[in-house]
Design a protein around this motif. Structure first.
Motif, PDB file in Angstrom:
ATOM      1  N   SER A   9     -12.026 -10.388  -6.188  1.00  0.00           N
ATOM      2  CA  SER A   9     -12.495  -9.535  -5.091  1.00  0.00           C
ATOM      3  C   SER A   9     -11.482  -9.517  -3.947  1.00  0.00           C
ATOM      4  CB  SER A   9     -13.850 -10.030  -4.579  1.00  0.00           C
ATOM      5  OG  SER A   9     -14.821  -9.984  -5.602  1.00  0.00           O
ATOM      6  N   ILE A  10     -10.905 -10.675  -3.627  1.00  0.00           N
ATOM      7  CA  ILE A  10      -9.923 -10.750  -2.547  1.00  0.00           C
ATOM      8  C   ILE A  10      -8.696  -9.910  -2.884  1.00  0.00           C
ATOM      9  CG2 ILE A  10      -8.373 -12.293  -1.267  1.00  0.00           C
ATOM     10  CD1 ILE A  10     -10.459 -14.517  -1.698  1.00  0.00           C
ATOM     11  N   ILE A  13     -18.759 -11.197  -0.291  1.00  0.00           N
ATOM     12  CA  ILE A  13     -18.596 -11.153   1.166  1.00  0.00           C
ATOM     13  C   ILE A  13     -19.359 -12.305   1.824  1.00  0.00           C
ATOM     14  CG2 ILE A  13     -19.062  -9.779   3.239  1.00  0.00           C
ATOM     15  CD1 ILE A  13     -18.638  -7.294   1.589  1.00  0.00           C
ATOM     16  N   THR A  26      -8.499  -7.383  -4.881  1.00  0.00           N
ATOM     17  CA  THR A  26      -8.850  -5.958  -4.873  1.00  0.00           C
ATOM     18  C   THR A  26      -8.764  -5.383  -3.466  1.00  0.00           C
ATOM     19  OG1 THR A  26     -10.320  -6.247  -6.779  1.00  0.00           O
ATOM     20  CG2 THR A  26     -10.657  -4.286  -5.428  1.00  0.00           C
ATOM     21  N   VAL A  27      -9.269  -6.134  -2.496  1.00  0.00           N
ATOM     22  CA  VAL A  27      -9.255  -5.663  -1.106  1.00  0.00           C
ATOM     23  C   VAL A  27      -7.821  -5.622  -0.570  1.00  0.00           C
ATOM     24  CG1 VAL A  27      -9.943  -6.232   1.254  1.00  0.00           C
ATOM     25  CG2 VAL A  27     -11.590  -6.438  -0.616  1.00  0.00           C
ATOM     26  N   ILE A  28      -7.047  -6.679  -0.790  1.00  0.00           N
ATOM     27  CA  ILE A  28      -5.691  -6.760  -0.244  1.00  0.00           C
ATOM     28  C   ILE A  28      -4.798  -5.662  -0.804  1.00  0.00           C
ATOM     29  CG2 ILE A  28      -3.606  -8.166  -0.122  1.00  0.00           C
ATOM     30  CD1 ILE A  28      -5.348 -10.630  -0.006  1.00  0.00           C
ATOM     31  N   ALA A  37      -5.792  -2.818  -2.146  1.00  0.00           N
ATOM     32  CA  ALA A  37      -6.486  -1.517  -2.179  1.00  0.00           C
ATOM     33  C   ALA A  37      -6.782  -1.100  -3.612  1.00  0.00           C
ATOM     34  CB  ALA A  37      -5.658  -0.452  -1.469  1.00  0.00           C
ATOM     35  N   GLY A  38      -7.041  -2.083  -4.481  1.00  0.00           N
ATOM     36  CA  GLY A  38      -7.412  -1.807  -5.859  1.00  0.00           C
ATOM     37  C   GLY A  38      -6.255  -1.529  -6.796  1.00  0.00           C
ATOM     38  N   HIS A  84       0.822  -1.212   0.000  1.00  0.00           N
ATOM     39  CA  HIS A  84       0.000   0.000   0.000  1.00  0.00           C
ATOM     40  C   HIS A  84       0.858   1.265   0.000  1.00  0.00           C
ATOM     41  CE1 HIS A  84      -3.739  -2.168   1.882  1.00  0.00           C
ATOM     42  NE2 HIS A  84      -3.350  -2.694   0.740  1.00  0.00           N
TER      43      HIS A  84
END
Length: 505
Positions: A335-336, A468, A338-340, A342-343, A36
């Motif tokens: 989706s996982i 989710i 993307t979250v990890i 931060a896109g 990040h």
């Protein structure tokens, strides 16, 4: 023999689990903070320089680590501390000198070398990372010594110190708005220095403060084993060099030269997750605990079949967990990711697809690890040399397929090569009188778990549930299947490792 008896193994497992738990959590958060915090360009460069550790490990190794893994358990089990001290002092001293000379040479030509791997704009960062390479490579060498004597407490304390230090340091850099590649590199160097101090103190306590067997004569042992040591180290070094062009290390370096910043950063992100997953799977996790116990058992009982069966059981547990992870990422990977990230690295599901390919690769890679352990144990590393050369040529298949497949070409080419060479190594071991039996029944149950987990996840998606909701349902379903089909053999495996006593104990 109490050094590798069931009480020592139990204590090692407890230290191991506690330490790995702390290290896993802190290491994961440290990785996220780096992902990040760094810009895409910086993280692409970071993804390349981390490969330098393995390159220097292979080139400067000369089979020394393999001598430690094979002979330290034997010497330690027989309380031959005088021989052990003399051997380790020689190996560590010579390797340190070689490592310093190699790092100094690369530092002198850093402008040219960095340009070869696409880092011509990151020369100060490249030079600073050579410090990390020196200490991290030395720490891996020291880790093998401590793991070979079942002193997991010191190893895990040192590893946890590195990861916790990285977390604290990254938080501090973020608060000072100073997160850039050069500062991240110096932070990692500082943490590695602290780890080196802890492990050197541990080795001094474990080996230098113990009294040796009265019959221990270093010169006699060396004269009796000199030819075997040289032969063993030579083949170990050759097979290590032969396999260097294969896998994530060279894939990162080639990717730095051939892929753009975004593509390299995406590949590096998926590769970082893959390495994290691999590090905390049972076969990889417990190899430092299993190896000395297995070597001690084999040198004591001479039973290859029982040791090979134990190794196959570990591999099957690993395979089942990998199948569950692969199924989960197959269903909700985009989706996982993307979250990890931060896109930042989830473009069109590319990183998820690369990670799935890497997870499939780990299935064969962990089997390879088991086969290498057995070849090392019976001192027939020559069976690995030719197969590793074949593995290395797979990098050319990956390079050729990049225009069509992108970065995913690397793990796909690697997977095909390692699958074929694993079969060849099994055949070679059998021809030498060391048959390795694959558990096809356990493999069938694992594939069944994999397919049923994917089916449940896809049904949830078809029913219109958000990821989710789909993710926990898929995970719970996998856990239930694992408990039903794999829990009993997994528990039996741990009991066997802890409960079986050596003849001398």
């Amino acid at each position: 023999m109490t050094q590798y008896g069931h009480e020592r193994v139990k204590r090692g497992i407890i230290n191991f689990l506690v330490g790995k738990g702390v290290s896993a959590v802190s290491g994961f958060f440290a990785m996220l903070l780096v992902v990040h915090g760094l810009s895409i360009a910086d993280f692409a460069a970071y993804s390349v320089v981390v490969a330098l550790v393995e390159v220097f490990n292979a080139i400067t190794g000369f089979g020394f680590t393999h001598i430690i893994l094979r002979y330290v358990p034997e010497l330690y089990a027989n309380s031959r501390f005088h021989t052990l001290r003399a051997t380790l002092s020689f190996l560590f001293g010579v390797r340190t000198i070689i490592l310093i000379v190699a790092l100094g040479t690369v530092w002198f030509f850093s402008h040219r070398v960095s340009a070869w791997i696409g880092l011509e704009h990151f020369i100060p960062e490249f030079q600073a990372f050579l410090v990390v390479v020196g200490f991290r490579s030395s720490n891996q060498f020291l880790t093998q010594i401590l793991e070979s004597t079942l002193h997991q407490g010191v190893v895990q304390s040192a590893n946890s110190l590195v990861n916790i230090g990285r977390c604290i340091g990254m938080v501090w850099l973020g608060s000072e708005a100073s997160v850039n590649l050069l500062n991240v590199v110096w932070l990692e160097a500082f943490c590695e220095v602290l780890s080196t101090i802890v492990m050197l103190a541990g080795i001094f306590s474990v080996i230098w403060l113990n009294r040796s067997n009265p019959d221990d004569t270093h010169s006699h042992w060396y004269q009796s084993n000199r030819q075997q040591l040289i032969r063993f180290a030579t083949f170990a070094y050759l097979q290590h060099l032969a396999t260097l062009p294969f896998g994530g290390t060279i894939n990162r370096l080639v990717g730095g030269a051939m892929l753009g910043e975004q593509a390299m950063a995406t590949f590096g992100f998926a590769q970082s997750l893959y390495e994290y997953v691999k590090r905390y799977l049972p076969t990889q996790l417990l190899i430092g605990l299993i190896r000395p116990v297995i070597v001690a058992r084999y040198t004591t009982t001479g039973s290859f079949s029982s040791v090979a069966k134990l190794c196959e059981q570990f591999y099957q547990v690993n395979f089942a967990l990998l199948a569950g992870l692969l199924a989960i990422f197959w269903v909700d990977g985009e989706s996982i990711m993307t979250v990890i990230s931060a896109g930042k690295y989830a473009e069109s599901g590319t990183s998820a697809m690369i990670l799935c390919a890497l997870l499939m690769f780990i299935v064969f890679e962990t089997q390879r690890l088991v086969l290498e352990l057995l070849a090392q144990m019976v001192e027939h590393y020559e069976v690995m040399v030719l197969s590793n050369l074949i593995l290395s040529f797979s990098v050319f298949g990956g390079i050729a397929a990049i225009p069509w497949l992108g970065a995913i070409a690397f793990p796909l080419a690697n997977s095909l090569a390692i699958f074929l060479t694993n079969i060849w190594v099994m055949f070679q071991l059998s021809s030498l009188g060391y048959p390795y039996q694959h558990d096809w029944r356990a493999t069938f149950y694992t594939l069944l778990i994999f397919l049923l987990t994917i089916a449940v996840g896809k049904l949830c998606q078809y029913a219109g549930y958000d990821w989710i909701v789909t993710l926990p349902i898929t995970m719970v379903w996998f856990i239930l299947l694992f408990l039903r089909l794999k829990w009993e053999p997994s528990l039996g495996l741990i009991k066997d490792l802890i409960g079986k006593k050596l003849n001398q104990e």
